[in-house]
Design a protein around this motif. Structure first.
Motif, PDB file in Angstrom:
ATOM      1  N   UNK A  86     -14.064  14.081  -1.780  1.00  0.00           N
ATOM      2  CA  UNK A  86     -13.239  12.872  -1.647  1.00  0.00           C
ATOM      3  C   UNK A  86     -14.123  11.633  -1.577  1.00  0.00           C
ATOM      4  N   UNK A  87     -15.233  11.729  -0.831  1.00  0.00           N
ATOM      5  CA  UNK A  87     -16.140  10.586  -0.681  1.00  0.00           C
ATOM      6  C   UNK A  87     -16.899  10.329  -1.982  1.00  0.00           C
TER       7      UNK A  87
ATOM      8  N   UNK B 293     -19.168  11.556   6.571  1.00  0.00           N
ATOM      9  CA  UNK B 293     -18.619  12.751   5.938  1.00  0.00           C
ATOM     10  C   UNK B 293     -19.717  13.599   5.314  1.00  0.00           C
TER      11      UNK B 293
ATOM     12  N   UNK C 171     -14.522  19.690   0.267  1.00  0.00           N
ATOM     13  CA  UNK C 171     -13.477  18.799  -0.228  1.00  0.00           C
ATOM     14  C   UNK C 171     -13.570  17.416   0.396  1.00  0.00           C
ATOM     15  N   UNK C 172     -13.991  17.325   1.664  1.00  0.00           N
ATOM     16  CA  UNK C 172     -14.197  16.006   2.250  1.00  0.00           C
ATOM     17  C   UNK C 172     -15.339  15.305   1.521  1.00  0.00           C
TER      18      UNK C 172
ATOM     19  N   UNK D  32      -8.799  18.198   4.894  1.00  0.00           N
ATOM     20  CA  UNK D  32     -10.077  17.575   5.199  1.00  0.00           C
ATOM     21  C   UNK D  32     -10.385  16.422   4.246  1.00  0.00           C
ATOM     22  N   UNK D  33      -9.965  16.530   2.983  1.00  0.00           N
ATOM     23  CA  UNK D  33     -10.145  15.387   2.089  1.00  0.00           C
ATOM     24  C   UNK D  33      -9.298  14.216   2.583  1.00  0.00           C
TER      25      UNK D  33
ATOM     26  N   UNK E 100     -11.752   2.201  -5.157  1.00  0.00           N
ATOM     27  CA  UNK E 100     -10.296   2.170  -5.059  1.00  0.00           C
ATOM     28  C   UNK E 100      -9.851   0.715  -5.066  1.00  0.00           C
TER      29      UNK E 100
ATOM     30  N   UNK F  44      -9.227  -0.675   6.117  1.00  0.00           N
ATOM     31  CA  UNK F  44      -7.979  -1.312   5.687  1.00  0.00           C
ATOM     32  C   UNK F  44      -6.904  -1.207   6.756  1.00  0.00           C
TER      33      UNK F  44
ATOM     34  N   UNK G 113     -12.150  -0.949  -2.139  1.00  0.00           N
ATOM     35  CA  UNK G 113     -13.404  -0.210  -1.979  1.00  0.00           C
ATOM     36  C   UNK G 113     -14.064  -0.151  -3.356  1.00  0.00           C
TER      37      UNK G 113
ATOM     38  N   UNK H 111      -6.607  10.854  -3.385  1.00  0.00           N
ATOM     39  CA  UNK H 111      -6.796  11.966  -2.454  1.00  0.00           C
ATOM     40  C   UNK H 111      -5.506  12.252  -1.687  1.00  0.00           C
TER      41      UNK H 111
ATOM     42  N   UNK I  61     -16.961   1.602   5.985  1.00  0.00           N
ATOM     43  CA  UNK I  61     -18.356   2.033   5.943  1.00  0.00           C
ATOM     44  C   UNK I  61     -19.214   0.830   5.604  1.00  0.00           C
TER      45      UNK I  61
ATOM     46  N   UNK J 178     -17.416  -0.699   2.283  1.00  0.00           N
ATOM     47  CA  UNK J 178     -15.997  -0.362   2.259  1.00  0.00           C
ATOM     48  C   UNK J 178     -15.393  -0.830   3.584  1.00  0.00           C
TER      49      UNK J 178
ATOM     50  N   UNK K  37     -11.007  12.678   5.518  1.00  0.00           N
ATOM     51  CA  UNK K  37     -12.158  11.848   5.138  1.00  0.00           C
ATOM     52  C   UNK K  37     -11.694  10.452   4.735  1.00  0.00           C
TER      53      UNK K  37
ATOM     54  N   UNK L 191     -15.901  11.061  -4.948  1.00  0.00           N
ATOM     55  CA  UNK L 191     -14.946  10.468  -5.891  1.00  0.00           C
ATOM     56  C   UNK L 191     -14.849   8.961  -5.662  1.00  0.00           C
ATOM     57  N   UNK L 192     -14.742   8.572  -4.386  1.00  0.00           N
ATOM     58  CA  UNK L 192     -14.661   7.143  -4.049  1.00  0.00           C
ATOM     59  C   UNK L 192     -15.925   6.413  -4.476  1.00  0.00           C
ATOM     60  N   UNK L 193     -17.074   7.059  -4.252  1.00  0.00           N
ATOM     61  CA  UNK L 193     -18.341   6.424  -4.622  1.00  0.00           C
ATOM     62  C   UNK L 193     -18.404   6.189  -6.130  1.00  0.00           C
TER      63      UNK L 193
ATOM     64  N   UNK M 221     -15.815  21.009   4.296  1.00  0.00           N
ATOM     65  CA  UNK M 221     -16.995  20.209   3.964  1.00  0.00           C
ATOM     66  C   UNK M 221     -17.001  19.837   2.491  1.00  0.00           C
TER      67      UNK M 221
ATOM     68  N   UNK N 289     -23.067   7.870   5.397  1.00  0.00           N
ATOM     69  CA  UNK N 289     -21.672   8.271   5.258  1.00  0.00           C
ATOM     70  C   UNK N 289     -21.440   9.484   6.164  1.00  0.00           C
TER      71      UNK N 289
ATOM     72  N   UNK O 245     -19.797   2.472  -5.548  1.00  0.00           N
ATOM     73  CA  UNK O 245     -21.198   2.151  -5.243  1.00  0.00           C
ATOM     74  C   UNK O 245     -22.155   2.823  -6.213  1.00  0.00           C
TER      75      UNK O 245
ATOM     76  N   UNK P   9       0.848  -1.176   0.000  1.00  0.00           N
ATOM     77  CA  UNK P   9       0.000   0.000   0.000  1.00  0.00           C
ATOM     78  C   UNK P   9       0.887   1.231   0.000  1.00  0.00           C
TER      79      UNK P   9
ATOM     80  N   UNK Q  48      -7.429  -0.563  -2.065  1.00  0.00           N
ATOM     81  CA  UNK Q  48      -8.056  -0.661  -0.750  1.00  0.00           C
ATOM     82  C   UNK Q  48      -9.292  -1.542  -0.774  1.00  0.00           C
TER      83      UNK Q  48
END
Lengths: 184, 184
Positions: B128-129, B70, B124-125, A124-125, B137, A145, B142, A70, A137, A142, A128, B131-133, B122, B68, B145, A63, B140
């Motif tokens: 980040x979430x 965040x 950017x966090x 903050x990113x 990743x 890890x 993830x 991010x 989550x 998720x 998160x 983006x993951x959704x 708020x 979530x 969704x 990793x 990791x």
């Protein structure tokens, strides 16, 4: 406002001038602290990687910070902020000598605010993602890890500190500049 | 600096005074835009949920923004910023009338900077979430969704816009206040 009837450097009393100079020196100190914070964050995050030792030589679990986009943004943003803060140091020293400067202060406020936004966004990113790494989550499926990559997780959590500290210091810097502008 | 030899409201020429008043009116307009942005973000995110229709009555897959943490922070932060901005509107109107106010401007800058940090954090966090959704990743484990919850994803992506717009407007607001302080 008091004694603002004259132009130039000599328009304020010696006490008021001393306070202004004190504010400028505080500005310089805060900038140095912010440089240290952002630089430490960028380096700590940028050198993070963890290889799992107990897998075979064919399948290796590793990793790195750059696996999570991010965290890459975190490193880049902190590097940019740190570079800007180093460049701004000479201007801050000029302000100690010429405490009535107006336009250079406005320029500094402009870039300080932009860097505050950048550092806050990165911190903050990053937070998160670190939160997700720790807790996962359930509803999004998720998984945390951090159970596998504990040292990786400790490292990325720790590198957030410098960034959040730099954020607070940048807020104080903007306020200092505003107060200095108001006292002119 | 020009014409700063006198005290009080009448020390600047009429043109300079007009520009100052224009800046204050711009400040008010920007504040209203920021209120709309943060409020829209908070409402759009806060009312987001999606239930998957094709599961049995015993196992139901449902995704809400509050699953979530965040995104919950996103709603809370945008609500706080929007409440502050509404409260600051009267003070902004006072500045149009009394354009030489100093301390009230400093107070506004202080809270504007704090709110900028809050809204940026708020936004950017949340980004980040989101983006993951969308992308997930691989390293990791993830998963994205958004393949299952497409309308949920569209909604949370859209609600970021207002927050980022408010961020930009808040930066401009701080600069306007700084310029107004420098022009006093």
């Amino acid at each position: 406002m008091e004694g603002s009837g004259e132009h130039g450097e000599t328009s304020k009393g010696p006490l008021s001038k001393g306070v202004s100079r004190g504010l400028c020196i505080l500005d310089l100190i805060f900038r140095v602290i912010a440089v240290i914070g952002t630089l430490a964050s960028a380096i700590a995050m940028g050198t993070t990687n963890q290889t799992m030792p107990f897998f075979t030589q064919f399948v290796q679990f590793k990793e790195r910070y750059s696996d999570l986009p991010t965290l890459t943004f975190f490193v880049v943003a902190n590097s940019i902020a740190s570079a800007y803060l180093i460049i701004s140091l000479p201007l801050s020293i000029v302000h100690i000598i010429r405490s009535r400067a107006k336009y250079s202060r406005l320029i500094l406020i402009f870039f300080d605010v932009a860097m505050l936004a950048l550092v806050t966004a990165a911190a903050s990113a990053g937070a998160a993602i670190v939160y997700l790494a720790h807790n996962g989550n359930v509803s999004a499926n998720w998984f945390a890890i951090c159970q596998q990559f504990d040292s990786f997780c400790e490292r990325i959590s720790g590198s957030l500190i410098g960034s959040f500290a730099a954020m607070v210091v940048l807020i104080l810097l903007i306020l200092l500049s505003a107060v200095a502008l108001a006292r002119r």
